[in-house]
Design an enzyme around this catalytic site. Structure first.
Site, PDB file in Angstrom:
ATOM      1  N   SER A 111     108.903  49.906  29.897  1.00 13.29           N
ATOM      2  CA  SER A 111     107.910  50.651  29.920  1.00 13.29           C
ATOM      3  C   SER A 111     106.776  49.897  30.900  1.00 13.29           C
ATOM      4  CB  SER A 111     106.964  49.594  28.840  1.00 13.29           C
ATOM      5  OG  SER A 111     105.715  49.550  28.499  1.00 13.29           O
ATOM      6  N   GLU A 145     103.871  48.996  30.835  1.00 14.34           N
ATOM      7  CA  GLU A 145     102.959  47.538  30.454  1.00 14.34           C
ATOM      8  C   GLU A 145     103.345  46.665  30.763  1.00 14.34           C
ATOM      9  OE1 GLU A 145     100.283  47.863  28.292  1.00 14.34           O
ATOM     10  OE2 GLU A 145     100.085  49.545  28.606  1.00 14.34           O
ATOM     11  N   TYR A 202     103.257  42.907  24.097  1.00 19.45           N
ATOM     12  CA  TYR A 202     104.059  43.698  24.472  1.00 19.45           C
ATOM     13  C   TYR A 202     104.761  43.466  26.032  1.00 19.45           C
ATOM     14  CZ  TYR A 202     105.886  48.468  25.002  1.00 19.45           C
ATOM     15  OH  TYR A 202     106.598  50.104  24.454  1.00 19.45           O
TER      16      TYR A 202
HETATM   17  P1  GDP Z   1     100.454  52.735  24.979  1.00 21.76           P
HETATM   18  O1  GDP Z   1      99.197  52.517  26.255  1.00 21.76           O
HETATM   19  O2  GDP Z   1     101.893  52.568  24.321  1.00 21.76           O
HETATM   20  O3  GDP Z   1      99.214  51.415  24.804  1.00 21.76           O
HETATM   21  O4  GDP Z   1      99.808  53.762  24.104  1.00 21.76           O
HETATM   22  P2  GDP Z   1      97.682  53.993  23.163  1.00 21.76           P
HETATM   23  O5  GDP Z   1      98.287  55.793  23.063  1.00 21.76           O
HETATM   24  O6  GDP Z   1      97.246  53.514  22.066  1.00 21.76           O
HETATM   25  O7  GDP Z   1      97.126  53.865  24.084  1.00 21.76           O
HETATM   26  C1  GDP Z   1      96.908  54.329  24.828  1.00 21.76           C
HETATM   27  C2  GDP Z   1      95.346  53.893  26.005  1.00 21.76           C
HETATM   28  O8  GDP Z   1      94.342  54.599  24.632  1.00 21.76           O
HETATM   29  C3  GDP Z   1      95.150  52.444  26.059  1.00 21.76           C
HETATM   30  O9  GDP Z   1      93.887  52.687  27.157  1.00 21.76           O
HETATM   31  C4  GDP Z   1      93.822  52.673  24.725  1.00 21.76           C
HETATM   32  O10 GDP Z   1      92.767  50.917  25.120  1.00 21.76           O
HETATM   33  C5  GDP Z   1      93.664  53.397  24.280  1.00 21.76           C
HETATM   34  N1  GDP Z   1      92.849  53.776  23.752  1.00 21.76           N
HETATM   35  C6  GDP Z   1      90.977  54.295  23.269  1.00 21.76           C
HETATM   36  N2  GDP Z   1      90.949  54.079  22.247  1.00 21.76           N
HETATM   37  C7  GDP Z   1      91.865  54.053  21.147  1.00 21.76           C
HETATM   38  C8  GDP Z   1      92.312  54.013  20.063  1.00 21.76           C
HETATM   39  O11 GDP Z   1      91.612  54.353  18.805  1.00 21.76           O
HETATM   40  N3  GDP Z   1      93.658  53.443  19.641  1.00 21.76           N
HETATM   41  C9  GDP Z   1      94.504  53.171  20.497  1.00 21.76           C
HETATM   42  N4  GDP Z   1      96.278  53.045  20.354  1.00 21.76           N
HETATM   43  N5  GDP Z   1      94.479  53.476  21.329  1.00 21.76           N
HETATM   44  C10 GDP Z   1      93.114  54.178  22.264  1.00 21.76           C
END
Ligand code: GDP
Length: 318
Positions: A122, A124, A146
């Site tokens: 990932s 990440e 993670y």
């Molecule tokens: P990730 O990159 O695998 O964690 O995928 P996500 O779709 O959960 O998050 C992508 C980005 O969206 C990250 O930078 C989050 O901080 C941002 N983000 C902003 N608002 C939200 C929210 O309400 N939910 C989630 N899951 N992510 C958010």
């Protein structure tokens, strides 16, 4: 006939991968957790109940199914969840991967057959990256539980590669589809845009709107994993589109696709969704995957968003 073992078969990527492998005529075994009943998987997939946290059980499963290809897509799937459950994240996404590599290595040693492994790594693992875009040589320096668990699994893939196991790691950037759960921001946004379009009102609470991510189409990323596992030389491959959009851009595209004007009237920022440490931007350089695997994304950003929104609108019609 190719025998494949897929962990995380109930998830977004696992379901697309299982469909593809079954269509190719492979014998597919999928790991599911106790009580998990994935819907919509091809019925040819043999489901095995188990847990990535159970190293003995995994070794047994590999011995029993004798796979040619192992795809490790299972584990904790979200950064947000890992902040709530850091120990479970390490056990499942870190140690679970190593248990699989070790089982694969033993099967290869005992049988004299080649066993190939694909680790779904990932973006990440790079945390807040020290270079943009990131490639296979970027410093691994995670900033979430993670990311740290995935970094351990990523580095152990290289350790087992040096030991003689053909394990490739695809460093996957965000990849989306209508099969994403709403714990991911993309699906949360498209589901809300569809709901607000149908009801004519409503709000959507989000976290950081300025975060920039490199979003691609999930079936394309599954294609990269298949190409990587079958590539003669196992390696690390960054799988990304190479372009970023902000969360706000995603919101704007989704509301436009749903036919809602002025998205800003419907969106609020809620500190509950702002993460303790969130990389401001992640973008990958997929050059190696393009050149070595002949891989490329096939669906542009607006079309990804459009497909997800149309799916969510259709769900509200039935
Ligand atoms: P990730 O990159 O695998 O964690 O995928 P996500 O779709 O959960 O998050 C992508 C980005 O969206 C990250 O930078 C989050 O901080 C941002 N983000 C902003 N608002 C939200 C929210 O309400 N939910 C989630 N899951 N992510 C958010």
């Amino acid at each position: 006939m190719t025998v494949a073992l897929v962990t995380g078969v109930a998830g977004q990527d696992g379901s697309y991968l299982a469909e593809r492998l079954v269509a190719e005529g492979a014998e597919v075994h999928g790991l599911v957790r106790e009580g998990e009943h994935p819907e919509g998987l091809p019925r040819e997939v043999g489901l095995c109940v188990g847990d990535l946290g159970d190293a003995e059980g995994l070794a047994d499963l590999v011995r029993r199914t004798r796979p040619d290809e192992i795809y490790n897509l299972g584990g904790i799937s979200s950064v947000a969840y890992s902040w709530q459950h850091p120990v479970e994240t390490g056990a499942v996404s870190g140690l679970g991967a190593v248990a699989l590599y070790d089982a694969a290595w033993r099967l290869q040693e005992d049988s004299g057959r080649t066993v190939r492994v694909l680790q779904a790594s990932s973006a990440e693992i790079f945390g807040t990256p020290d270079r943009t875009p990131q490639d296979e040589g970027t410093t691994v320096r995670p900033s979430s539980p993670y990311g740290a668990a995935k970094a351990y699994a990523h580095q152990m893939a290289a350790v087992y590669r040096a030991r003689g196991l053909g394990v490739s790691a695809c460093v996957l950037y965000n990849h989306e589809s209508p099969r994403r759960p709403e714990t991911f921001v993309t699906r949360k946004i498209t589901a809300a845009a569809a709901r607000i379009a149908r009801e004519g009102s409503g709000t959507l609470a989000l976290g950081n709107l300025d975060a920039r991510r490199d979003w691609g189409w999930a079936p394309d990323y599954v294609d990269a994993m298949v190409r990587a596992v079958r590539h003669p030389v196992a390696d690390d491959f960054v799988v990304a589109s190479g372009a970023t959009r902000s969360v706000a851009d995603f919101v704007a595209a989704a509301f436009a696709a749903a036919g809602v004007d002025d998205w800003s009237r419907h969106v609020t920022v809620d500190p509950r969704f702002v993460r303790p440490a969130d990389p401001a931007e992640q973008v990958g350089d997929p050059r190696r995957a393009r050149e070595e695997l002949g891989w490329g994304g096939t669906i542009a950003f607006d079309e990804i968003v459009g497909r997800m929104v149309r799916h969510d609108l259709a769900l509200l019609t039935v």
